[in-house]
Each structure stands twice: as structure tokens, then as C-alpha cells.
Write an enzyme that holds these catalytic residues in place. Sequence first.
Site, PDB file in Angstrom:
ATOM      1  N   HIS A 187      -7.308 -59.056 -13.531  1.00 19.21           N
ATOM      2  CA  HIS A 187      -8.129 -59.882 -14.427  1.00 19.21           C
ATOM      3  C   HIS A 187      -7.326 -60.713 -15.407  1.00 19.21           C
ATOM      4  CE1 HIS A 187     -12.076 -58.037 -13.421  1.00 19.21           C
ATOM      5  NE2 HIS A 187     -11.323 -56.972 -13.176  1.00 19.21           N
ATOM      6  N   LYS A 211     -16.755 -65.715 -27.606  1.00 13.65           N
ATOM      7  CA  LYS A 211     -15.861 -64.956 -26.726  1.00 13.65           C
ATOM      8  C   LYS A 211     -14.842 -64.261 -27.616  1.00 13.65           C
ATOM      9  CE  LYS A 211     -14.874 -68.975 -24.679  1.00 13.65           C
ATOM     10  NZ  LYS A 211     -14.971 -68.768 -23.238  1.00 13.65           N
ATOM     11  N   ARG A 212     -14.057 -63.336 -27.037  1.00  8.99           N
ATOM     12  CA  ARG A 212     -13.011 -62.706 -27.836  1.00  8.99           C
ATOM     13  C   ARG A 212     -12.137 -63.785 -28.472  1.00  8.99           C
ATOM     14  NH1 ARG A 212      -9.130 -60.048 -24.967  1.00  8.99           N
ATOM     15  NH2 ARG A 212      -9.778 -61.254 -23.150  1.00  8.99           N
ATOM     16  N   LYS A 242      -7.573 -68.913 -25.710  1.00  9.09           N
ATOM     17  CA  LYS A 242      -8.941 -69.430 -25.583  1.00  9.09           C
ATOM     18  C   LYS A 242      -9.168 -70.632 -26.503  1.00  9.09           C
ATOM     19  CE  LYS A 242     -10.800 -64.894 -24.270  1.00  9.09           C
ATOM     20  NZ  LYS A 242     -11.451 -65.086 -22.961  1.00  9.09           N
ATOM     21  N   THR A 264     -16.745 -65.786 -17.692  1.00 11.86           N
ATOM     22  CA  THR A 264     -18.073 -65.544 -17.130  1.00 11.86           C
ATOM     23  C   THR A 264     -19.139 -66.099 -18.072  1.00 11.86           C
ATOM     24  OG1 THR A 264     -17.863 -63.323 -18.070  1.00 11.86           O
ATOM     25  CG2 THR A 264     -17.582 -63.528 -15.685  1.00 11.86           C
ATOM     26  N   LYS A 319     -22.924 -68.238 -17.610  1.00 11.33           N
ATOM     27  CA  LYS A 319     -24.190 -67.904 -18.292  1.00 11.33           C
ATOM     28  C   LYS A 319     -24.765 -69.125 -18.999  1.00 11.33           C
ATOM     29  CE  LYS A 319     -22.231 -63.340 -18.867  1.00 11.33           C
ATOM     30  NZ  LYS A 319     -21.361 -62.522 -19.720  1.00 11.33           N
TER      31      LYS A 319
HETATM   32  C1  26V Z   1      -5.961 -57.873 -22.660  1.00 12.02           C
HETATM   33  C2  26V Z   1      -5.025 -57.836 -23.658  1.00 12.02           C
HETATM   34  C3  26V Z   1      -4.622 -56.539 -24.192  1.00 12.02           C
HETATM   35  C4  26V Z   1      -3.340 -56.538 -24.945  1.00 12.02           C
HETATM   36  C5  26V Z   1      -3.061 -57.782 -25.725  1.00 12.02           C
HETATM   37  C6  26V Z   1      -3.461 -59.070 -25.148  1.00 12.02           C
HETATM   38  C7  26V Z   1      -4.498 -59.015 -24.136  1.00 12.02           C
HETATM   39  C8  26V Z   1      -4.949 -60.195 -23.618  1.00 12.02           C
HETATM   40  C9  26V Z   1      -5.903 -60.219 -22.638  1.00 12.02           C
HETATM   41  C10 26V Z   1      -6.404 -59.068 -22.156  1.00 12.02           C
HETATM   42  C11 26V Z   1      -7.416 -59.189 -21.095  1.00 12.02           C
HETATM   43  C12 26V Z   1      -7.635 -57.993 -20.265  1.00 12.02           C
HETATM   44  C13 26V Z   1      -8.338 -58.314 -19.030  1.00 12.02           C
HETATM   45  C14 26V Z   1      -9.596 -59.097 -19.221  1.00 12.02           C
HETATM   46  O1  26V Z   1     -10.461 -58.768 -19.989  1.00 12.02           O
HETATM   47  N1  26V Z   1      -9.719 -60.173 -18.473  1.00 12.02           N
HETATM   48  C15 26V Z   1     -10.906 -61.007 -18.422  1.00 12.02           C
HETATM   49  O2  26V Z   1     -11.645 -60.606 -17.285  1.00 12.02           O
HETATM   50  C16 26V Z   1     -12.815 -61.364 -17.094  1.00 12.02           C
HETATM   51  C17 26V Z   1     -13.552 -60.774 -15.925  1.00 12.02           C
HETATM   52  O3  26V Z   1     -12.829 -60.962 -14.759  1.00 12.02           O
HETATM   53  C18 26V Z   1     -12.469 -62.818 -16.890  1.00 12.02           C
HETATM   54  O4  26V Z   1     -13.658 -63.558 -16.761  1.00 12.02           O
HETATM   55  C19 26V Z   1     -11.652 -63.357 -18.055  1.00 12.02           C
HETATM   56  O5  26V Z   1     -11.224 -64.657 -17.786  1.00 12.02           O
HETATM   57  C20 26V Z   1     -10.452 -62.450 -18.307  1.00 12.02           C
HETATM   58  O6  26V Z   1      -9.783 -62.814 -19.501  1.00 12.02           O
END
Ligand code: 26V
Length: 810
Positions: free
Chosen positions: A360, A550-551, A556, A658, A662
Amino acid sequence: MRSAIFLPANSDIKSEQLEARIMNILRHRIGKNETAAKEHDWFASAVLALRDEIIDRWIESTSRTHEAKGKRVYYLSLEFLIGRLLRDALSNLGLTKEMDRALREHGLNLAELEELEPDAALGNGGLGRLAACFMESLASLDIPAYGYGIRYVNGMFRQRIDDGWQVELPETWLAHGNPWEFERRESAYRIGFGGEAVVTDDGVKWVPAEEVEATAFDTPVVGWRGKRVNTLRLWSASALDPIKLEAFNAGDHVGALVDVLRADSLVRVLYPADSSPAGQELRLRQEYFFTSASIQDIVRRHVQYHGDIRTLPDKAAIQLNDTHPAVAVAELMRLLIDDHGLEFAEAWDVTRETFGYTNHTLLPEALESWPLPLFERLFPRHMQLVYQINSGVLKQAREIGMSWDEVSAISLIDEGGDRRIRMANLAFAGAHSVNGVAALHTELMKTTVFADLHKLYPDKINNKTNGVTPRRWLQQCNPGLTGVIKEAIGDEFLDDAMKLSALNALADDAALGEHVLAVKRANKVALADHLKGLMGISLNPDAMFDVQIKRIHEYKRQLLNLIETVALYDQIRSHPEIDWVPRVKIFGGKAASSYHNAKLIIKLANDIARRVNSDPVVGDLLKVVFVPNYNVSMAERIIPASDLSEQISTAGMEASGTGNMKFALNGALTIGTLDGANIEIMEHVGRENIVIFGLTAEEVAAQRAGDYNPREIIENNPELRQAVQGISSGVFSPDDPKRYAGLMDGLYDSDWFMLAADFESYSEAQRDVDRRWRDTAGWQAAAIRNIANVGWFSSDRTISEYARDIWGVM
Ligand code: 26V
């Protein structure tokens, strides 16, 4: 084909029966009469009454799978962002009207009761919400499936905004109990940590130093039209020994309970800050805890129903949602070899055939790796197996003549500096399928982080573009629009989102345009009312609602949006006489608690809001709102009320997104970069019905590799320069003029996320949006074409593809 002996779709249950059940439950399970009942008692009674209806279908679904000896899908995820369930269950069972009527008999209002349900916030963002949409689609498509995760007691933190700053508070979603869940005390497993791997007469055995018990809590997941009810099984932790009596009796009353606390802390919160060694270890323990419990449960079920563990891949498909459960590869190997006596090679075949892995993110900082000494200390037996797996993988790589660099990139162990275990490599090697979540993302997987593994295993990587469930993200959150669509094209789209395409023929129909517009306006009025109550702010529902929710993360680019907002503000102040399109800029999202810049961006949004919203020159032309505690329920209010969807990540960095789907499904136009699923949305809705700007992923890579000079760009663009300087010099932070100096300096010096490069193109795109907005009929037609052409982004389509290509269940 599966046998289709479903219970009646719209069940025969009448509102009188439902009412009788509710009253019976209120008295006999809650223990109150009507006079004594508080609103939460009514809520619980309503849920329990509905649950009785669900249970019959649940049992029927399970026995149908047992009888057919069918294959099951297991979705392992550290996050399930399921939000509220009452409306979802009522709507999918076709019982909304019946419940509404039953409650009215007692002077209660269903909508108000729904508001009492806390959001199950067991996720951070996209990854967790995707898992929830997938669970709903699996049930809707009648695929037998279990979701496996953690029953966090507090889950994602609640966000409060204090003087513009994010403050994190524990979420107490279980405070009033959880009427949806069933504790399954009989489904409990021991989870070990530490100790050593001992060689015995019949092979190696792991003797852990500590153990906790994992207990299952099951929540039913109701599919569309109640076809199937699947299970979301979340694990809770408890100590094997509830109290050390000896210590207690010796006067150490707290020390006697330390095991209880230790077990409890495992399932307290989601993503504890992993910046400290202690935090890291807790996170790794959480991952192993839920993974081991799930794998033990799956193996137990298989042996019970099918006998021979070697046939596991015929009866179970296990999907790893990112690398968080990747230790499952080693855990299954351990059980197969140490407990079931399989040879290593045989176990490895079973394991690879059983697992699929979904990636992801390509962000290097988000790719999990664990310090080898930590992993070895907690999981000595798994460590041995990882070495053994790795030597096989490396041998294969050398056999096909890979270079030393390639071989070391493939290794499950990162040998540079402190040795670490690469969880993505473990998952990649241990799965027969490795998928990305949008076309561009999947291509980038092949050329960047997984280039070498892809060379070794060229058939593993495949794409499964994400989707969202149209039940929650259209029908339930936007009943007004759903009604208008039904009137226009009938109700086939309720069962097949692709049927929305019938709207294409009506896109220029003036009457439909007006109906869609009227619904949008009503949704905006409702949102404005809600935000008035929540924040005391007044919003003009005739302004364009321009939304980025969003986060909060630098990639982003909420900051790009804010800088453009400041530039627009400057222009409006200089030329208040121009007929600007009135805009409400809505922001929402949480920042990771240890992520300094993300928190500063939240503060900046609030600082800009304070200044802009109180400027009489600007008046209703521009308002800025930062909505606190953005969550699923808030998204369900905001998305139907949005005109413009901001999807503006640096190209190549958003795996899919996603939210973008929506918004389009609810008739918002997208302003976005050629990133993630935006590209595929563009291909579906047509280039003329979306506003695209900015560098492509390839251009971003080229600029980064070249002599990208953000300082020059900023200095040569007067609007950008003025906005950046204004923020930097404290125009929005007179109480602390230097607050944003560092954030802005970062743009001049490195600008990794390419804000300067994309500013001009973004700003022009925004003025293009203004021009389109002035043409109301044209805007409506484009909005309808968006709705008509995003049926493909239903998670039903996504899940059908997983089922066919990865799981072999359809
Ligand atoms: C996790 C972390 C954790 C440590 C610090 C920085 C950081 C940055 C990003 C993430 C993302 C973790 C994975 C995630 O949530 N990915 C999201 O997954 C969605 C479903 O597939 C996708 O639509 C998003 O684009 C993607 O960011």
C-alpha cells in the site's frame, strides 16, 4: 456456482415484530422499562433486536460454507476502519423503514439514535477503510470470508483542536459496551514471546519465555441484501494468570497484576508511536500477537473440517494487508514444520500457495523493517526459519546470475549498518501474489522498491485497483442522490454499480441537473448546520465547497492547498471588486502524534482560518474551515456535500487514494495530479470532466534527479513568493511570527514534495475550476458524468478480481 438458498432479501420482519423485540430486549436483556430507559439503552436494544435478525443469517451462511466444504478468504489487517454499523446493517437488510417505524412508536428518532453509536475507529486512514469496504463487498458477493485484526480498546486517538493545535485524546468507543460483538471464549490461543528454540527428538520446538492469551471477539458483517453474513474476528489479549497470588499476599498489590497490565497494553492503541525502542517493540508484539492467533485459528479450522493440513491452499486464501501481518509467513512455516511434521520444502509450497500480499505504499519510511536482535529475541524460532527461507531465496537469485547488488537487495535481511529484517521481502517471497492498489502504483513497484524481487519472481506482481463500497459511500451517506438516480435510471445500479453508466445518456438533461443540484445544496445545508453546531462557524451553502480530507502528510500536500488559499486571499484583498467565486475551503485529518510538520500544517490551517474568516474585506468570498476529529462518520457527512475534491499528492507518492473515488461517486469534480487512482478515474470519467494539473510521476523523478531549484521558482513567481513570505514572516501567526519560518525555509532549500514546481499549474487549475463553476449547467453535466462512470471503482469489482486472480474462489 454456489447454491443460492438465501433467506428472503427484504426479510419479512414487520415493524411491529421489530418493536416487540426491542421492548422485550429492553426489559429482559438491558433490565429497564420504558420510563427508566436512557437513550443508550434504546440504542443497545435496537442493535440487539437487529442483531437477532442477523444471527440467523450468520449461522445459515456458516453452515452453507461448511456443507459445501468451500474455500474461505482470510483478510489479515492491523486496521479495520469500520465506522458505525447500525445504518449499514439496516440498509443492507432492507429494514431501515421498519426500524424507523418501530422506534417512532416510542417517540424515538432513528437518525438521532444512529448518532449515539461511536465510530469504531480501528484504523488510521485509507488502508483501514479499504479493509472495511472489502469486508462488506466479500459478504455482498457471497464469498465466505473472515477479517482478522485487533480489538483495540482505544483505537485511533480522538483529535481535539486547542488554539489551532492538534491534541490527542484516547478514544473510548467501548465506554457503553459494544452490542455488535460476541466474545468467543472457546476460541482462545496462547501467543508466545521470547525464550528459545530447543532441539528435541521430534524436531525443533519453540519454548517461549512469556505467553499471553488471545481471545476472539466476533462482529457480523452483513452483505448487501443480507445475502451473506461474514465474520470480523478481532483479538483481545489477557494474562494466563490473572493475579500472582503469592506476590499479592506478600503485599505487592500492583506487582501482582503486572501480567494483566502487560497483556492489556498489547491491545490498547493503534500504531503506538514507534520512535522509541519500547514503542517499536510494542508494535512488533502487536503484529505477532494478532497474526499468530489468526494463523492458529485458520490451521485449527482447516484440520477440524478437512483433516490434512497439506490441502490448506485448496481451502484457505490468506491475504496480508500490507506487511503488518507479514510475520505470518514464518508463523505458518513454524506450525507446519514443528507442529504438523511437514518437511521444509513441502511447508514452503503450502505457505506460498496460501498467501497473497498487498502493498500500500512505496514511501521508504513506511516500509517495515525490524532490528534483527529485537526480532531474534522475541521470536528465536521464527528467526531460524527466516534464515532458512532467505538462504533458499538467495540461492535462487544466484542461480539465475543476479549481481551481488541485486542479491543483497532481494535479501530478507538488510546487512547495511544495523542488521534489519525486511518485512516486505519476507511477504514477497512467501506469497504467490503481490499486488499494488492502482495501475501506476503497481508499475512503480516493478521499477523501484521491488525491481530486483520482480526480476527473480516475474509472475508475482499484479494490479488490483482499489474500490469503495457504494452501499456506504452512496446509498447510506447520500440517500437524496440515490433517490434522484433511482428516478432517472431505475434501481439496477443498487446491485451493480456499473449500471450507473445509464446516467451518461442523461448528463445534459436539465431536469436531472437541477435535481442533482438540489440534492447537493440540501447536503451542503445539512453540513453547514452540523458545523455551525460543532464549531460555531456560519457557511454559505451557495459557495463552492472545496474539500481536502485525509491523513495529514507532506506528500498529500495540504500545504500546497493552503499556500494557494493564501495566494487567493491576497488577490481577493487586492481586488475585492472582481466577481470571485465564493469558496469554502474545508480541511480535515489527523497527524501522526510524532509527525512535527504535519502538526504544524494543522496549526497553519487554523491560523489561516482565523485571519481569513474574520476579514471583512473578504466576507463570504472565502472561508477556511479545519474540521476537528475527521473520521468515517464525518466523511459520510462531508463527501455528499462537496463540490470539489482535492487529490493533489506529489505524483508517484499516493499509492491509490480511495477518497477520490467516494467524492466522484457523490458528484464532486476532482482537482488532482496524475497520481494513484486519479489516473484511472480520469480514464473513466473523461479528461474533460476532471481537472488535472502538475508534474507526472516520471517528471517528478527526473526533477529530483536533476537540478531542481525551488528557490528560483518561488522567487520568480510573485503570487507564490508573496504567499510563502507572508506565511514565513508571521502574517498568520502574529503571536509567534517565526512559527512557520522553518516550514517555509524547507520549501526554498529542498522541497521534496515539489510544491514550488506544481504551484503555478495548480493555481491555474483552480481558476479553471472557477470558470467551470460559473457555468452551472456545464458543472452539473460534468458532475453527472462523474457519477455515471465511477461504478468501476466499486469494491465489488476489486474483490471480484482478487477472488478470480489471487484467491481462486470465483
Ligand atoms: C504509513 C506511515 C507510517 C510511518 C510513517 C510514515 C507513513 C506514511 C504512510 C503510511 C501509509 C501506510 C499504508 C497506507 O495506509 N497506505 C494507503 O493505502 C490506501 C489503500 O490502499 C491507499 O489508497 C493510499 O493511497 C495509501 O496511502
